[in-house]
Design a protein around this motif. Structure first.
Motif, mmCIF file in Angstrom:
data_model
loop_
_atom_site.group_PDB
_atom_site.id
_atom_site.type_symbol
_atom_site.label_atom_id
_atom_site.label_comp_id
_atom_site.label_asym_id
_atom_site.label_seq_id
_atom_site.Cartn_x
_atom_site.Cartn_y
_atom_site.Cartn_z
ATOM 1 N N ASP A 7 13.815 -45.502 -55.647
ATOM 2 C CA ASP A 7 15.127 -45.935 -56.178
ATOM 3 C C ASP A 7 15.480 -47.231 -55.225
ATOM 4 O O ASP A 7 16.119 -48.020 -55.840
ATOM 5 C CB ASP A 7 16.437 -44.869 -55.778
ATOM 6 N N ASP A 8 14.954 -47.323 -54.191
ATOM 7 C CA ASP A 8 15.476 -48.485 -53.325
ATOM 8 C C ASP A 8 14.791 -49.814 -53.639
ATOM 9 O O ASP A 8 15.567 -51.026 -53.642
ATOM 10 C CB ASP A 8 15.346 -48.275 -51.917
ATOM 11 N N VAL A 26 12.276 -47.969 -64.699
ATOM 12 C CA VAL A 26 13.367 -47.580 -63.572
ATOM 13 C C VAL A 26 14.719 -47.194 -64.462
ATOM 14 O O VAL A 26 14.977 -47.685 -65.416
ATOM 15 C CB VAL A 26 13.437 -48.533 -62.687
ATOM 16 N N ARG A 59 16.673 -50.633 -57.160
ATOM 17 C CA ARG A 59 17.885 -51.419 -57.021
ATOM 18 C C ARG A 59 18.051 -52.716 -56.352
ATOM 19 O O ARG A 59 18.646 -53.509 -56.606
ATOM 20 C CB ARG A 59 18.701 -50.465 -56.055
ATOM 21 N N VAL A 99 18.488 -47.543 -63.180
ATOM 22 C CA VAL A 99 19.524 -47.649 -61.975
ATOM 23 C C VAL A 99 21.087 -47.740 -62.678
ATOM 24 O O VAL A 99 21.111 -47.912 -63.593
ATOM 25 C CB VAL A 99 19.365 -49.469 -61.547
ATOM 26 N N GLU A 100 21.645 -46.834 -62.068
ATOM 27 C CA GLU A 100 22.931 -46.359 -62.428
ATOM 28 C C GLU A 100 23.609 -47.694 -62.839
ATOM 29 O O GLU A 100 23.743 -48.774 -62.149
ATOM 30 C CB GLU A 100 23.873 -45.568 -61.271
#
Length: 441
Positions: A14-15, A48, A18, A50-51
Motif C-alpha cells: 500500500d505504501d 493497485v 500511495r 488507492v482510496e
C-alpha cells in the motif's frame, strides 16, 4: 501481447501504491524513485487500489509503456467515449466534479491528449508541419536571441544568488512559446500564472485564491478555472487571427479548417493553445532546471561539456531522460487482453509511468547515474507512438540553444539551499532550487 497464464508476483504494498498514485507522494523524489524501482524489480505491472481513486494498473517498464502507447485502438485515451476515461489521473471526486460540469464528459479540452485516431490524427495534423525540424530551423536565430535576452535579464557577470527555477528557468520557455504565438510580452505574467495554476492543482503552494483548500474536488475545480481563464484570453487571439492572419503559429491553429471547408470549432483552437502554452512551457523549464542541477552536483560534467560542445545534444537527451517531467498518462483497455502475463479486463485503467520507464535497467545501463555520453539514449520522455509529443523538436531546440549560450559563461554553479519539488503526479519537476551561479563577462 501473449496468451500466457497469469503469473504469480508479490502484491504491490500500500505504501508503494500511495507513493506513486497520490500527488503528495511526488513531493520528495527520493522515495518516489525507490517506489518505481520496487515495482520494476518485483511487480512491473501491478494492479493497485488507492482510496479515493479508481483501481489502476501501474505500468513501470519501458517495453510495456511502448507496447501500450503504440496501440491506441486497444488502450484508449477516451476519445470515442469521453465520459468513460480521463487520460490524466484524478481522484474519483475530481472526475465526478468534472462530469457534473461537462454533462457527463471527462474531456476537459478538445486537445490531442484526449483524442484517439482518426480524430486525433486530423487535429494533430493542423500543426504537424509547423513543428517539423525543417520549419523550426528558421526560428533558431529568434530563439537564440530570446535565450541571450533571458540570460541578460536574469544574470550578470560574477556571482548570482538566485532561485534557478523561479528567477531563470521558468521564464525563457514561456517567452519562446508566447513569441511564436505572437502573444504580447506584457501578457506573459498572466500566462505564467495560468500555467502554474494548470499544473499545480494538487500543490498547496500553487492553490488559487478562488479554490477551496483540501476539498476532494479542489484539483478539478482549479483545473477547470484555469482552463476557463485560458479560453477567455485565447478567444480574443482566435478572433484576431481569423480577421487578420499573420505569419505565426497562432494563425495556423486559429485558421485551420475541416474537410468541409469550415473552421474547426473554437474549442479545438483553445485546446491547441492551452496544450502548447502549458506542456510546451513547463516541461522544458523543468528539464532545464533539472539538467543544471545535475551539472552543479557533478562539476566534472560541466567541464566536460564546456570542453566539448558537441556533447550538448547528448546533454539535452540525458536531461530529458533524467527529469521526465511528464510523469504519467492513463489509458483504458477497450477489450480483454494480456500484457506481461497479466489478464487486463475491458475497462481497466493503466497508469503509464514514464519516469520509471526512463530508469529501466533493461534499457539503460546504470540508469540512476546522470551520464552525458549515454548512447543510445532511448528515453521516452516525450511519450511514444501516435501520442508522442508534437513539440519535442521545439523543446530540444530551446534547451540546446539556451545551454549553448549559458554553459560557456559558467565558471561555477553551486546549490546553496534546499530544493523543493512540485507536488503533482502529472507534470512537474523542481519548484525551487537556490544556487550561486558565477558567470564570466
Amino acid at each position: 501481447m501473449t496468451t500466457a497464464e497469469a503469473i504469480q508476483v508479490p502484491a504491490v504494498p500500500d505504501d508503494i501504491a500511495r507513493q506513486i498514485v497520490l500527488p503528495e507522494g511526488h513531493r520528495d523524489d527520493v522515495p518516489l524513485f525507490a517506489a518505481y524501482r520496487w515495482l520494476r524489480e518485483n511487480n512491473p505491472l501491478g494492479r493497485v487500489e488507492v482510496e479515493g481513486y479508481d483501481p489502476v494498473w501501474l505500468v513501470s517498464k519501458h517495453a510495456d509503456v511502448m507496447e501500450i502507447e503504440r496501440q491506441p485502438d486497444l488502450f484508449t485515451s477516451g476519445g470515442a467515449d469521453p465520459g468513460s476515461h480521463n487520460p490524466i489521473l484524478q481522484n474519483q471526486a475530481g472526475d465526478a466534479f468534472t462530469r457534473s460540469l461537462l454533462g457527463g464528459s471527462l474531456r476537459v479540452l478538445d486537445a490531442v491528449t484526449y483524442l484517439d485516431p482518426p480524430e486525433h490524427t486530423a487535429v494533430r495534423g493542423i500543426a504537424t508541419d509547423w513543428f517539423r525540424p525543417a520549419n523550426l530551423k528558421k526560428w533558431e536565430d529568434t530563439i537564440r536571441g530570446l535565450a541571450r535576452e533571458a540570460i541578460g535579464k536574469s544574470l550578470h557577470s560574477g556571482a548570482n544568488d538566485l532561485d534557478l527555477v523561479g528567477d531563470f528557468a521558468l521564464g525563457f520557455p514561456l517567452h519562446v512559446v508566447m513569441s511564436l504565438f505572437g502573444v504580447p510580452e506584457s501578457d506573459e505574467p498572466r500566462m505564467m500564472a495560468l500555467t502554474q495554476d494548470f499544473f499545480g492543482t494538487a500543490d498547496p503552494d500553487a492553490r488559487r485564491a478562488d479554490v477551496e483548500e483540501l476539498t476532494p474536488e479542489a484539483a478539478a475545480r482549479q483545473w477547470k478555472a484555469a482552463i476557463d481563464d485560458f479560453y477567455a484570453y485565447f478567444d480574443v487571439l482566435v478572433e484576431d487571427r481569423r480577421k487578420s492572419p499573420r505569419d505565426d503559429l497562432a494563425t495556423i491553429i486559429a485558421c485551420a479548417k475541416q474537410e468541409n471547408g469550415e473552421y474547426y470549432p473554437k474549442t479545438f483552437a483553445y485546446g491547441w493553445f492551452v496544450a502548447i502554452a502549458t506542456a510546451g512551457h513547463d516541461t522544458t523549464s523543468s528539464t532545464l532546471s533539472g539538467t543544471i542541477e545535475q551539472l552543479a552536483l557533478h562539476p566534472e560534467l560541466l567541464t566536460k561539456v564546456q570542453q566539448n560542445p558537441q556533447l550538448l545534444p547528448d546533454l539535452v537527451n540525458e536531461g530529458l531522460r533524467w527529469s521526465s517531467p511528464v510523469k504519467q498518462f492513463t489509458r483504458r483497455a477497450t477489450r480483454d487482453c494480456t500484457l506481461r502475463g497479466r489478464r487486463i479486463s475491458e475497462g481497466d485503467r493503466l497508469m503509464l509511468l514514464y519516469q520509471s520507464a526512463n530508469r529501466d535497467a533493461d534499457v539503460f545501463d546504470d540508469p540512476d547515474t546522470f551520464r552525458i555520453e549515454r548512447r543510445p539514449n532511448r528515453h521516452i520522455a516525450f511519450g511514444y507512438g501516435p501520442h508522442m509529443c508534437i513539440g519535442q523538436h521545439l523543446s530540444k531546440l530551446e534547451l540546446r540553444v539556451m545551454l549553448e549560450e549559458l554553459l560557456p559563461r559558467i565558471r561555477s554553479v553551486e546549490i546553496t539551499g534546499e530544493r523543493r519539488v512540485v507536488q503533482t503526479n502529472f507534470v512537474g519537476g523542481l519548484r525551487k532550487l537556490p544556487v550561486r551561479l558565477e558567470l564570466s563577462s
